[in-house]
Design a protein around this motif. Structure first.
Motif, PDB file in Angstrom:
ATOM      1  N   GLU A   1      -5.498   2.405  15.102  1.00 15.40           N
ATOM      2  CA  GLU A   1      -6.755   3.147  15.282  1.00 15.40           C
ATOM      3  C   GLU A   1      -6.675   4.292  16.285  1.00 15.40           C
ATOM      4  O   GLU A   1      -7.704   4.825  16.705  1.00 15.40           O
ATOM      5  CB  GLU A   1      -7.890   2.196  15.669  1.00 15.40           C
ATOM      6  CG  GLU A   1      -8.150   1.101  14.651  1.00 15.40           C
ATOM      7  CD  GLU A   1      -9.249   0.160  15.088  1.00 15.40           C
ATOM      8  OE1 GLU A   1     -10.270   0.639  15.611  1.00 15.40           O
ATOM      9  OE2 GLU A   1      -9.074  -1.066  14.918  1.00 15.40           O
TER      10      GLU A   1
ATOM     11  N   ARG B   1      -6.684   7.717  18.066  1.00 18.14           N
ATOM     12  CA  ARG B   1      -7.239   9.031  17.743  1.00 18.14           C
ATOM     13  C   ARG B   1      -7.142   9.927  18.961  1.00 18.14           C
ATOM     14  O   ARG B   1      -7.407   9.493  20.083  1.00 18.14           O
ATOM     15  CB  ARG B   1      -8.719   8.925  17.353  1.00 18.14           C
ATOM     16  CG  ARG B   1      -9.001   8.226  16.061  1.00 18.14           C
ATOM     17  CD  ARG B   1     -10.483   8.309  15.676  1.00 18.14           C
ATOM     18  NE  ARG B   1     -11.446   8.026  16.734  1.00 18.14           N
ATOM     19  CZ  ARG B   1     -11.870   6.811  17.064  1.00 18.14           C
ATOM     20  NH1 ARG B   1     -11.410   5.755  16.436  1.00 18.14           N
ATOM     21  NH2 ARG B   1     -12.778   6.652  18.019  1.00 18.14           N
TER      22      ARG B   1
ATOM     23  N   ALA C   1     -10.256  10.606  22.975  1.00 18.68           N
ATOM     24  CA  ALA C   1      -9.133   9.764  22.558  1.00 18.68           C
ATOM     25  C   ALA C   1      -9.577   8.307  22.495  1.00 18.68           C
ATOM     26  O   ALA C   1     -10.478   7.878  23.226  1.00 18.68           O
ATOM     27  CB  ALA C   1      -7.961   9.905  23.527  1.00 18.68           C
ATOM     28  N   TYR C   2      -8.931   7.574  21.612  1.00 14.50           N
ATOM     29  CA  TYR C   2      -9.167   6.139  21.468  1.00 14.50           C
ATOM     30  C   TYR C   2      -7.805   5.483  21.272  1.00 14.50           C
ATOM     31  O   TYR C   2      -7.025   5.878  20.404  1.00 14.50           O
ATOM     32  CB  TYR C   2     -10.042   5.876  20.244  1.00 14.50           C
ATOM     33  CG  TYR C   2     -10.415   4.430  20.046  1.00 14.50           C
ATOM     34  CD1 TYR C   2     -11.508   3.875  20.709  1.00 14.50           C
ATOM     35  CD2 TYR C   2      -9.682   3.604  19.202  1.00 14.50           C
ATOM     36  CE1 TYR C   2     -11.861   2.544  20.525  1.00 14.50           C
ATOM     37  CE2 TYR C   2     -10.032   2.275  19.009  1.00 14.50           C
ATOM     38  CZ  TYR C   2     -11.111   1.752  19.679  1.00 14.50           C
ATOM     39  OH  TYR C   2     -11.459   0.438  19.493  1.00 14.50           O
TER      40      TYR C   2
ATOM     41  N   GLU D   1      -8.602  13.870  19.450  1.00 14.00           N
ATOM     42  CA  GLU D   1      -9.231  14.963  18.719  1.00 14.00           C
ATOM     43  C   GLU D   1      -9.996  15.879  19.659  1.00 14.00           C
ATOM     44  O   GLU D   1     -10.560  15.446  20.655  1.00 14.00           O
ATOM     45  CB  GLU D   1     -10.157  14.414  17.634  1.00 14.00           C
ATOM     46  CG  GLU D   1     -11.183  13.430  18.139  1.00 14.00           C
ATOM     47  CD  GLU D   1     -11.786  12.562  17.040  1.00 14.00           C
ATOM     48  OE1 GLU D   1     -11.306  12.593  15.911  1.00 14.00           O
ATOM     49  OE2 GLU D   1     -12.754  11.854  17.354  1.00 14.00           O
TER      50      GLU D   1
ATOM     51  N   GLU E   1      -0.746  12.976  19.128  1.00 14.16           N
ATOM     52  CA  GLU E   1      -0.960  11.522  19.111  1.00 14.16           C
ATOM     53  C   GLU E   1       0.290  10.786  19.586  1.00 14.16           C
ATOM     54  O   GLU E   1       0.204   9.844  20.370  1.00 14.16           O
ATOM     55  CB  GLU E   1      -1.356  11.027  17.722  1.00 14.16           C
ATOM     56  CG  GLU E   1      -2.706  11.498  17.246  1.00 14.16           C
ATOM     57  CD  GLU E   1      -2.667  12.886  16.606  1.00 14.16           C
ATOM     58  OE1 GLU E   1      -1.568  13.487  16.486  1.00 14.16           O
ATOM     59  OE2 GLU E   1      -3.750  13.378  16.237  1.00 14.16           O
TER      60      GLU E   1
ATOM     61  N   GLU F   1     -11.507   4.108  25.300  1.00 19.82           N
ATOM     62  CA  GLU F   1     -12.094   5.301  24.716  1.00 19.82           C
ATOM     63  C   GLU F   1     -12.298   6.272  25.875  1.00 19.82           C
ATOM     64  O   GLU F   1     -12.928   5.926  26.869  1.00 19.82           O
ATOM     65  CB  GLU F   1     -13.417   4.977  24.038  1.00 19.82           C
ATOM     66  CG  GLU F   1     -13.985   6.116  23.266  1.00 19.82           C
ATOM     67  CD  GLU F   1     -15.123   5.687  22.356  1.00 19.82           C
ATOM     68  OE1 GLU F   1     -15.538   6.518  21.545  1.00 19.82           O
ATOM     69  OE2 GLU F   1     -15.593   4.533  22.456  1.00 19.82           O
TER      70      GLU F   1
END
Length: 138
Positions: free
Chosen positions: A120, A122, A132-133, A124, A58, A15
């Motif tokens: 999962e 991300r 980000a993850y 944003e 992404e 993360e």
């Protein structure tokens, strides 16, 4: 820019956040390095450059991280000390021009990260910058 490693079932997740998208991408890449090695020596290894293009932010992050895994395997180095410059989005094409320091495997004790996943994932924009993850298959 910052990152945290997160446990994720049998995998590991990163993360990350940054004031800019550039900083966020570099922080995720630093997280990938940390997932592979606890202690990266300073000043060892040469910098190399890479560029990746994609249609979505992404998929750009996925392809960038995947390219780092590829470079690790081809060069037999642990990519570290990441720098990234992300451009685009207006015409439907995103690009990252990046560099990393390739630390030779004989200078580190590294664990294998097999692959980047879309699980999962991300990316944003937030009020504080970018977040980000990303989950990695270990």
């Amino acid at each position: 820019m910052s990152f945290e490693l997160r446990e994720h079932t049998a995998d590991v997740a990163v993360e990350a956040s940054g004031d800019t998208l550039d900083a966020c991408f570099a922080a995720v890449a630093d997280g990938l390095t940390a997932a592979q090695c606890d202690d990266v020596p300073d000043g060892v290894g040469d910098r190399f450059e890479l560029s990746v293009e994609s249609e979505r932010v992404e998929s750009l992050l996925f392809d960038y991280l995947d390219e780092l895994v590829y470079e690790r395997d081809v060069r037999s180095v642990l990519p570290a000390d990441h720098e990234a410059a992300v451009t685009g989005g207006d015409d439907g094409t995103w690009r990252v021009d990046a560099s990393a320091r390739g630390v030779p495997f004989d200078a580190v004790e590294a664990r294998e990260v097999k692959a980047v996943t879309y699980s999962e994932m991300r990316v944003e924009e937030t009020a504080d910058g970018w977040h980000a993850y990303v989950v990695f298959d270990v």
